[in-house]
Design a protein around this motif. Sequence first.
Motif, PDB file in Angstrom:
ATOM      1  N   ARG A 234       8.900   0.612   7.288  1.00 42.47           N
ATOM      2  CA  ARG A 234       7.267   0.954   7.108  1.00 42.47           C
ATOM      3  C   ARG A 234       6.585   0.918   8.420  1.00 42.47           C
ATOM      4  O   ARG A 234       5.461   1.843   8.363  1.00 42.47           O
TER       5      ARG A 234
ATOM      6  N   GLU B  27      -8.590  -1.645  -3.618  1.00 40.70           N
ATOM      7  CA  GLU B  27      -7.999  -0.217  -3.585  1.00 40.70           C
ATOM      8  C   GLU B  27      -6.643   0.012  -3.118  1.00 40.70           C
ATOM      9  O   GLU B  27      -5.906   0.786  -3.506  1.00 40.70           O
ATOM     10  N   VAL B  28      -6.517  -0.607  -2.026  1.00 41.23           N
ATOM     11  CA  VAL B  28      -5.359  -0.409  -1.303  1.00 41.23           C
ATOM     12  C   VAL B  28      -3.908  -0.466  -2.337  1.00 41.23           C
ATOM     13  O   VAL B  28      -3.792  -1.110  -3.405  1.00 41.23           O
ATOM     14  N   SER B  29      -2.818   0.195  -1.749  1.00 49.51           N
ATOM     15  CA  SER B  29      -1.805   0.284  -2.703  1.00 49.51           C
ATOM     16  C   SER B  29      -0.547   0.740  -2.509  1.00 49.51           C
ATOM     17  O   SER B  29      -0.494   1.541  -1.593  1.00 49.51           O
TER      18      SER B  29
ATOM     19  N   ARG C   6      16.150  -8.543   4.401  1.00 50.34           N
ATOM     20  CA  ARG C   6      15.502  -7.329   3.620  1.00 50.34           C
ATOM     21  C   ARG C   6      14.243  -7.029   4.285  1.00 50.34           C
ATOM     22  O   ARG C   6      13.652  -5.961   4.445  1.00 50.34           O
TER      23      ARG C   6
ATOM     24  N   ASP D  21      -0.022   2.681  -4.766  1.00 47.34           N
ATOM     25  CA  ASP D  21      -1.227   3.564  -4.898  1.00 47.34           C
ATOM     26  C   ASP D  21      -0.818   4.980  -5.219  1.00 47.34           C
ATOM     27  O   ASP D  21      -0.391   5.560  -4.375  1.00 47.34           O
TER      28      ASP D  21
ATOM     29  N   HIS E 138       4.075   0.512  -3.101  1.00 45.76           N
ATOM     30  CA  HIS E 138       5.582   0.733  -2.596  1.00 45.76           C
ATOM     31  C   HIS E 138       6.904   0.561  -2.358  1.00 45.76           C
ATOM     32  O   HIS E 138       7.729   0.985  -3.032  1.00 45.76           O
ATOM     33  N   CYS E 139       6.863  -0.192  -1.040  1.00 41.99           N
ATOM     34  CA  CYS E 139       8.310  -0.570  -1.018  1.00 41.99           C
ATOM     35  C   CYS E 139       9.100  -1.219  -1.874  1.00 41.99           C
ATOM     36  O   CYS E 139       8.379  -1.790  -2.773  1.00 41.99           O
ATOM     37  N   ASP E 140      10.163  -1.649  -1.805  1.00 42.30           N
ATOM     38  CA  ASP E 140      10.801  -2.012  -3.068  1.00 42.30           C
ATOM     39  C   ASP E 140      11.451  -3.455  -2.534  1.00 42.30           C
ATOM     40  O   ASP E 140      12.653  -3.921  -2.951  1.00 42.30           O
ATOM     41  N   LEU E 141      10.429  -4.180  -1.510  1.00 46.15           N
ATOM     42  CA  LEU E 141      11.074  -5.536  -1.171  1.00 46.15           C
ATOM     43  C   LEU E 141      10.896  -6.286  -2.231  1.00 46.15           C
ATOM     44  O   LEU E 141      12.027  -6.993  -2.737  1.00 46.15           O
ATOM     45  N   PRO E 142       9.842  -6.321  -3.255  1.00 42.95           N
ATOM     46  CA  PRO E 142       8.841  -5.576  -3.240  1.00 42.95           C
ATOM     47  C   PRO E 142       7.547  -5.955  -2.307  1.00 42.95           C
ATOM     48  O   PRO E 142       7.394  -7.084  -2.568  1.00 42.95           O
ATOM     49  N   CYS E 143       6.638  -5.017  -1.632  1.00 44.73           N
ATOM     50  CA  CYS E 143       5.468  -5.551  -0.953  1.00 44.73           C
ATOM     51  C   CYS E 143       4.338  -5.803  -1.895  1.00 44.73           C
ATOM     52  O   CYS E 143       3.333  -6.394  -1.666  1.00 44.73           O
ATOM     53  N   GLY E 144       4.347  -5.132  -3.048  1.00 42.77           N
ATOM     54  CA  GLY E 144       3.387  -5.171  -4.187  1.00 42.77           C
ATOM     55  C   GLY E 144       2.300  -4.337  -3.953  1.00 42.77           C
ATOM     56  O   GLY E 144       1.352  -4.356  -4.799  1.00 42.77           O
ATOM     57  N   ILE E 145       2.241  -3.516  -2.789  1.00 42.17           N
ATOM     58  CA  ILE E 145       1.238  -2.586  -2.614  1.00 42.17           C
ATOM     59  C   ILE E 145       1.640  -1.186  -3.266  1.00 42.17           C
ATOM     60  O   ILE E 145       2.646  -0.488  -2.761  1.00 42.17           O
TER      61      ILE E 145
END
Lengths: 135, 135, 135, 135, 135, 135
Positions: free
Chosen positions: A63, B13-15, A55, B26, B17-24
Motif C-alpha cells: 500500500r 468519506e475515506v474508504s 501480513r 471506497d 480495500h486491502c484484504d488485511l483487511p484495513c477496513g478502508i
Amino acid sequence: MLSRLLAALKGTEVSAHCDLPCGIYDPAQARIEAESVKAIITKYHASDDDAFKTRAVLIKEQRSDLVKHHLWVLWTDYFKPPHFEKYPELHTLFNDATKLAGASGTKGVLDVAVADQLLAKIDEISKIFWETKQA
Amino acid sequence: MLSRLLAALKGTEVSAHCDLPCGIYDPAQARIEAESVKAIITKYHASDDDAFKTRAVLIKEQRSDLVKHHLWVLWTDYFKPPHFEKYPELHTLFNDATKLAGASGTKGVLDVAVADQLLAKIDEISKIFWETKQA
Amino acid sequence: MLSRLLAALKGTEVSAHCDLPCGIYDPAQARIEAESVKAIITKYHASDDDAFKTRAVLIKEQRSDLVKHHLWVLWTDYFKPPHFEKYPELHTLFNDATKLAGASGTKGVLDVAVADQLLAKIDEISKIFWETKQA
Amino acid sequence: MLSRLLAALKGTEVSAHCDLPCGIYDPAQARIEAESVKAIITKYHASDDDAFKTRAVLIKEQRSDLVKHHLWVLWTDYFKPPHFEKYPELHTLFNDATKLAGASGTKGVLDVAVADQLLAKIDEISKIFWETKQA
Amino acid sequence: MLSRLLAALKGTEVSAHCDLPCGIYDPAQARIEAESVKAIITKYHASDDDAFKTRAVLIKEQRSDLVKHHLWVLWTDYFKPPHFEKYPELHTLFNDATKLAGASGTKGVLDVAVADQLLAKIDEISKIFWETKQA
Amino acid sequence: MLSRLLAALKGTEVSAHCDLPCGIYDPAQARIEAESVKAIITKYHASDDDAFKTRAVLIKEQRSDLVKHHLWVLWTDYFKPPHFEKYPELHTLFNDATKLAGASGTKGVLDVAVADQLLAKIDEISKIFWETKQA
C-alpha cells in the motif's frame, strides 16, 4: 476540504491518472492508500498474532508502494511547468511525501504519527491540485 | 451524491480495500477508473492517429480491468451476508457492473454510452455502499 | 470427478479465461492455486524456521489472491444470466468461495480445514461449470 | 492422456508451482494459456474490427508471456538434476517451447500452426512430467 | 570484467530484453538484482527488528524472482541454437543459476555465500554473453 | 563515461533500488529500458506489419513505464536533501526526464529524436549520480 466539496457539487470532482493521458487525476487515490497504511499500522499494534503481523507488514509495503506510485503520477503526469513556477514548493512537497511512504517512512516504521505526516503532505498536495483545477 | 457529501463533511468519506483487511473501502476507486475509461473512449474517437488509437485500446483494457478488480473487492471483501439479505439485488448489480467493464462492455466496445452505463451501475453500488456505512 | 474424466476423454477438458474472450475457461486454475495454499499451510506448521514461516505467509497471500482472481473471472466472464437462473445458488457459492480465500479465509488463517472448505467450494463450482459446458 | 486420467483417478492429478516450494506443479497451467493463445489467433482472423484485432494482439502477448512463465517455473523449480540426466532432451525441449511462445513464436506471429507446435511441445513436457511424478 | 570495460569503451555495453525483440539485452539486469539480494541478506543479519526482518525476507523474495526472470529472458530470448552448440554448458549454467535464486537458493536461505554463488554464476553467464556479442 | 569505468574498475559500479533499502542503485536500469524504447521506435518504422506495429506500441508503453519507474525510485529513494541542495537542477531534471518517457514523450510519439532526448537526460542524471557516489 471545502474546495473539494464545491468541486463535488459542480460535478467536477472526478479524478486521476492513466498516461494516455485520459486527463482524469485525483489525489484521492493516494489518500485512500495512505489511510489504508494508517489503519494497517493501528491493526498491527492491536494484534498479538505473529502471522497477522507478518501480513500487516507485507500489505503495508504494497500500500505504501501504491501511495508512492499515485503521487509520482501526479508529479510527472498532471503537474506542468507553469504549476511548478506558481508553486515552487511542489517538488519538495512531492519528494518529501514519497519519502514518507518509503523506507524512511511508512514502509520502514510502524508509527501512526508517520502515517499522519504522510496524510498531511497528501492534503497539502491535494489543496494545490484542486486550486489548479479551479484555475 | 448528497449522502457522499454528508459523509465527507463528517470525515468518514475515506474508504476502500486491502484484504488485511484495513477496513478502508471506497467505490471512488472503481469510479475513477471508469471515468478514465469514458475519457479514453472519447479521445479515441477524436483522434486519427493509429498509434494513439492503439494506445487508447490497450490503456482502456487496463483501466477496465481495474474497474473490475475494485468492484470484485467490494463484492467479496466489504459486503457481508446481512448486506446481501437487505439488498438482494447486490449480486446481480455487481455481476452486471463487472460485465459492463469486460469483453461485452468497455473492453469490447468503444461506445461512450456503455461507459455511462458502467458509471451508472457504480453509482447504484456506491449509493448502497454509503447506506451500509451510515447504518 | 467422473464428468471431468468424461470431458477429458472427449477432448473438451480445456479450460479458462482471458477477457478477449478467448472462450477457454477452466476451474482447474483456481483449484491448483487452492491446492498450493493448502500445501503451504501444511508446510508452515511443519517448520520451525522463522524466515520460512514468513515466506509461507506471504506466498499464501499471493496464492489466495490468485484463487480469488480465477474465481472472479469465472463468475463475471464465463457465467451468463441463463446460468444464474438455472443455478440460483451460484452467486452465493462464488461469494462464499472468494471469501474463503480472503481475510476471513485462507489469507487470514493457517488452518488446513479452511483450505479444505475452499477446495470443496471450488469443486461445487467446478461441477456446475462442467454441467454447463456439456449443455 | 491416459497417464493423466490414471493420475486423476488416483487423486494425484493436482499440480504446479509456487517457489516456497509448495510442491504443487502442473503443466496444465501452461497448456491452458497456450490453448487461449490458439483461440485468440483464430478469433483474430475471424474478425475485421481493428480495435478487436488490437486487443487480440495485446492479450496474445500477455498469454504467451504466461506460457513462458509457467514453463520456466517447471524447468527451474520442478525438474532436478536426476531428471535432466534421465531425459537429456529436456533442456532443449523447454528452450524450444519457450521460444515458441516468444517473439519468434506465438508473440510474433498470427499462425495457428505455430500455436499447435507450442501445444505439442507442452504435451511432450507434460508426458515427461507425469512420468517423473509416477516414478 | 575486462571484456565488459572494452565493450563499454566501444559504446556497445548496452543491454537487455523485451520480447519485441528490441535486441537490447544485458546481464547487468540480473546482476543488479542479485547484488540487491546479497545486500538484503547482510542487512537482515545486522538487524534485530522483527518487522525489518520480515520486510527483508519479502523483498529478497521479489528480488530473487527478478533475478530468475532476467536470466530466463536471456536463456530463451537472447541465446540461439548456435550459442548452445558452441557453449554446451549454457543450459546447465542457466538452470543452476535460476535454482540459486529460488527456493533452494537465495529465496530459501539467508546465507551470503549462496548470494555469492549466484553472483558467480551470473558472471559466468555474463562472460559468455559478451563473447557472443563480440563475435 | 570515464567516471563509470573508474567506478567499475574499483568494483563499485553496482547499483540500484529496492526500498528496504538495499543501498544498491544504478541509473543503468533506466538507461537499458530507454535504449529498448529507442530500438523499438526504430523497428516500428522499419516494419510494415500491422500486428508488429501494434506490439511495438504496447511494448514501448511498458518499457517507457519502466524508465519512469526506475527514475522515480532514484529521485525519491536514492537522492537525499543534501543532494538537492548541491544540485538544485535535480528536481527539474527528473521531472523532465520522466515526462520524456510519458504521454508527451516516448509513450506518445514515435520519434527517435525524443528517445535520444530521454537518453541524454538519463545521462545527465547518471553523471550526477556517480559524482555523489564518489563523494
